[in-house]
Design an enzyme around this catalytic site. Structure first.
Site, PDB file in Angstrom:
ATOM      1  N   GLU A 156      -6.570 -10.184   5.803  1.00 20.07           N
ATOM      2  CA  GLU A 156      -5.233 -10.382   5.065  1.00 20.07           C
ATOM      3  C   GLU A 156      -4.153 -10.480   6.200  1.00 20.07           C
ATOM      4  O   GLU A 156      -3.168 -10.373   6.125  1.00 20.07           O
ATOM      5  CB  GLU A 156      -4.772  -9.214   4.188  1.00 20.07           C
ATOM      6  CG  GLU A 156      -5.839  -9.195   2.970  1.00 20.07           C
ATOM      7  CD  GLU A 156      -5.376  -7.974   2.105  1.00 20.07           C
ATOM      8  OE1 GLU A 156      -4.680  -6.921   2.597  1.00 20.07           O
ATOM      9  OE2 GLU A 156      -5.688  -7.877   0.767  1.00 20.07           O
ATOM     10  N   GLU A 238     -12.164  -9.012  -2.363  1.00 22.86           N
ATOM     11  CA  GLU A 238     -11.539  -7.721  -2.790  1.00 22.86           C
ATOM     12  C   GLU A 238     -11.057  -7.897  -4.318  1.00 22.86           C
ATOM     13  O   GLU A 238      -9.974  -8.335  -4.453  1.00 22.86           O
ATOM     14  CB  GLU A 238     -10.677  -7.178  -2.000  1.00 22.86           C
ATOM     15  CG  GLU A 238     -10.816  -6.907  -0.636  1.00 22.86           C
ATOM     16  CD  GLU A 238      -9.791  -6.195   0.112  1.00 22.86           C
ATOM     17  OE1 GLU A 238      -8.964  -5.656  -0.374  1.00 22.86           O
ATOM     18  OE2 GLU A 238      -9.898  -5.893   1.494  1.00 22.86           O
TER      19      GLU A 238
END
Length: 589
Positions: A156, A238
């Site tokens: 991220e 995710e």
């Protein structure tokens, strides 16, 4: 040799392959329970396990590496392979994961560098870490007879930075130490995150993180691929099937039927990694912390996450609903009944001894003396508590104005070992009025690191340095001459329980439990205030009467037949003569 390729689809030995993965963090699950969790992943019909790798556990002090016990990643991967599971490994420097400082080791805070950047000093430390870690992973790639499909470069990063030189440097270090399996990045699925956090120009796979609206999010990703002319498979790296919890909040739950359908919608269009399949536990002081505006919000010990398996690793309703839908949509996959572990409500453990922190301080900590207070990091300490003591001279008959300046994260102030005030981050710096009955009084400040921020703009903020900060002031001046006691609480065997206990002090309480069988249990901390618990010298995590959790999960691997020692460190002066156990978690009403 098994061959894995990324083209317009994932291919395994030349055939299209849908990755059905679930996240199990080896460092959040007792090694005795790895098989249980991995077996249940396979039983649901999935084919891959995913895990992060936390730098701060594998190199807790600079140049000191650990890979034994719960950190034996190779053993975890071998067990997965033995069960027929492939693996996705995410050894990125930063992991987020609701973990202490996002997995970055706290000693970096003293290294005068910029983390998650191409700063040569940061990359040099990363190189040292990778030299230890990555050769272990290289030999477990598919090409070398292992089970690892892919490796993550960064996590991220598009929600933090956009420095492509840094991302390339991390990828180059991974290649330097033998990683040749495909690389990927994972980010929010919208263009700004994907553009900033990916290495799409370097032909490194881009994956997305989300927990709903698969069609919409995958379409955004597909548009981004099309913009760069990439014909890649879509994958949610995710898929958030639950959520984490913070102290004082209500438990976060997700409707199982809605979740199961959302999972199937995602699988229909692409590959998936369920985050989490088994969340586990933030043992020790390793919980992370959210940042909301100027306020830090530490997360709880349990990482149950309302996941597919509960904190103990047993199947929840989500497991059965997903497996049922999987059987309907993909009947040719392998399925099995999940394993279910029993739990036991052991008999009451009675208090055997108690001692005040002030009484046994010299046994627990090596004293440092400094005119100005030193931070936790200055002391070589990563987590836990630090006690600061000084002598304050009375300058007037009325109460003295006293302030603690920018300490982190929570302070308790004592005058001559009598509690005066407790302050949290948003209160620290406010006036505390001290009555000084003697010419000179001892002032003690107990500072707790409640968990460093693991995500967002405050990751590198000064607030991630813990301890007394710039110090404390009396009247209008900074106070000098401090004695400092680091309390990481990694040596509780040194506690002298023969010494004095005083009411209202932070204190240690010792209980014994005799058992003749070993099963999981939950230690009920109702009636205590705030602190941490040790079972047979193992730090099983923090408790706090704020809830929502009022119990701590104790895996059977931390217990032993015969006598078991339970030590509670409690900071509010509250305790119980007996502690009790339950078969299930205990929550605040």
């Amino acid at each position: 040799m098994v061959d894995f390729q990324i083209r317009e689809d994932f291919y395994l030995n030349g055939k299209p392959f849908k990755i059905l993965s679930g996240a199990i963090h080896y460092f959040r699950v007792h090694p005795d329970d790895w098989y249980h969790s991995l077996y249940n992943l396979k039983a649901m019909g999935f084919n891959t396990v995913e895990t992060y790798v936390p730098w701060n556990l594998h190199e807790p002090q600079k140049g000191q590496f650990q890979s034994e016990g719960m950190l034996d990643l190779e053993a975890f991967l071998q067990l997965a392979q033995d069960l027929g599971l492939y693996a996705i490994v995410r050894p990125s420097p930063y992991i987020c994961a609701e973990w202490e400082w996002g997995g970055l080791p706290a000693w970096l805070l003293k290294e005068d560098l910029r983390v998650r950047s191409s700063d040569e000093r940061f990359l040099a430390h990363l190189d040292d870490y990778y030299a230890h870690l990555l050769p272990k992973l290289a030999k477990r790639q598919l090409a070398n007879g292992g089970n690892i499909l892919m490796f993550q470069v960064e996590n991220e990063y598009g929600s933090y930075g956009e420095e492509k030189a840094y991302l390339k440097a991390v990828a180059d270090l991974m290649r330097k130490y033998g990683l040749s399996a495909p690389f990927f990045t994972s980010d929010g699925p919208w263009r700004a995150c994907l553009r900033a956090g990916s290495l799409i120009e370097e032909d490194i796979l881009v994956t997305g993180n989300f927990g709903s609206k698969a069609s919409e999010n995958f379409s955004q990703m597909q548009d981004f691929f099309d913009e760069y002319g990439k014909k890649w498979p879509l994958m949610c790296m995710e898929f958030w099937d639950g959520w984490f919890n913070r102290w004082g909040d209500e438990i976060v739950r997700r409707d199982p039927e809605e979740l199961a359908q959302a999972v199937m919608d995602t699988i229909e269009r692409g590959s998936i990694n369920l985050y989490m399949f088994h969340g586990g536990t933030n043992f020790g002081f390793m919980n992370g912390c959210s940042a909301r505006g100027q306020k830090d919000l530490p997360q709880v010990t349990s990482y149950d996450y309302d996941a597919i398996l509960d904190e103990a690793g047993n199947p929840t309703r989500k497991f059965y609903l997903i497996q049922e839908k999987m059987k309907e949509a993909y009947p040719d996959l392998d399925y099995a009944e999940p394993l279910v572990k029993p739990a036991r409500a052991y008999s009451v453990a009675s208090l055997q001894a108690k001692v005040s922190l002030f009484s046994t301080l010299e046994e627990l900590a090596d004293k440092h003396s400094s005119f100005y207070p030193q931070s936790m990091e200055d002391l070589g300490q990563n987590t836990g508590y630090t006690l600061y003591q000084t002598q304050l001279e009375r300058d007037k008959e009325e109460a003295e104005r006293f302030r603690v300046i920018d300490a982190r994260d929570r302070i308790q102030v004592f005058r001559d070992q009598e509690w005066v005030a407790t302050q949290y981050q948003e209160e620290i710096g406010e006036d505390i009025w001290l009555d000084l009955p003697e010419k000179t009084s001892e002032i003690s400040v107990l500072v707790e690191n409640m968990g460093r921020v693991n995500y967002g703009h405050k990751l590198t903020a000064p607030t991630q340095t813990k301890g007394l900060g710039r110090g404390a002031m009396a009247d209008l001046h900074f106070i000098g001459q401090w004695d400092i006691y680091p309390l990481p609480l990694d040596n509780i065997a040194a506690i002298d329980f023969t010494k004095e206990w005083q009411e209202g002090h932070p204190a240690f309480y010792r209980y014994f439990l005799n058992i003749d069988d070993l099963e999981d249990t939950y230690l009920n901390m109702t009636g205590f205030g705030k602190g941490v618990v040790f079972i047979n010298q193992h730090n099983i995590g923090r408790f706090w009467e704020k809830g929502p959790h009022l119990s701590l999960y104790v895996p059977k691997g931390y217990l032993k037949k015969g006598e078991n020692e339970i030590v509670v460190f409690e900071t509010e002066g509250r305790y119980r003569e007996n502690v009790t156990f339950s078969r299930e978690p205990v929550y605040k009403d």
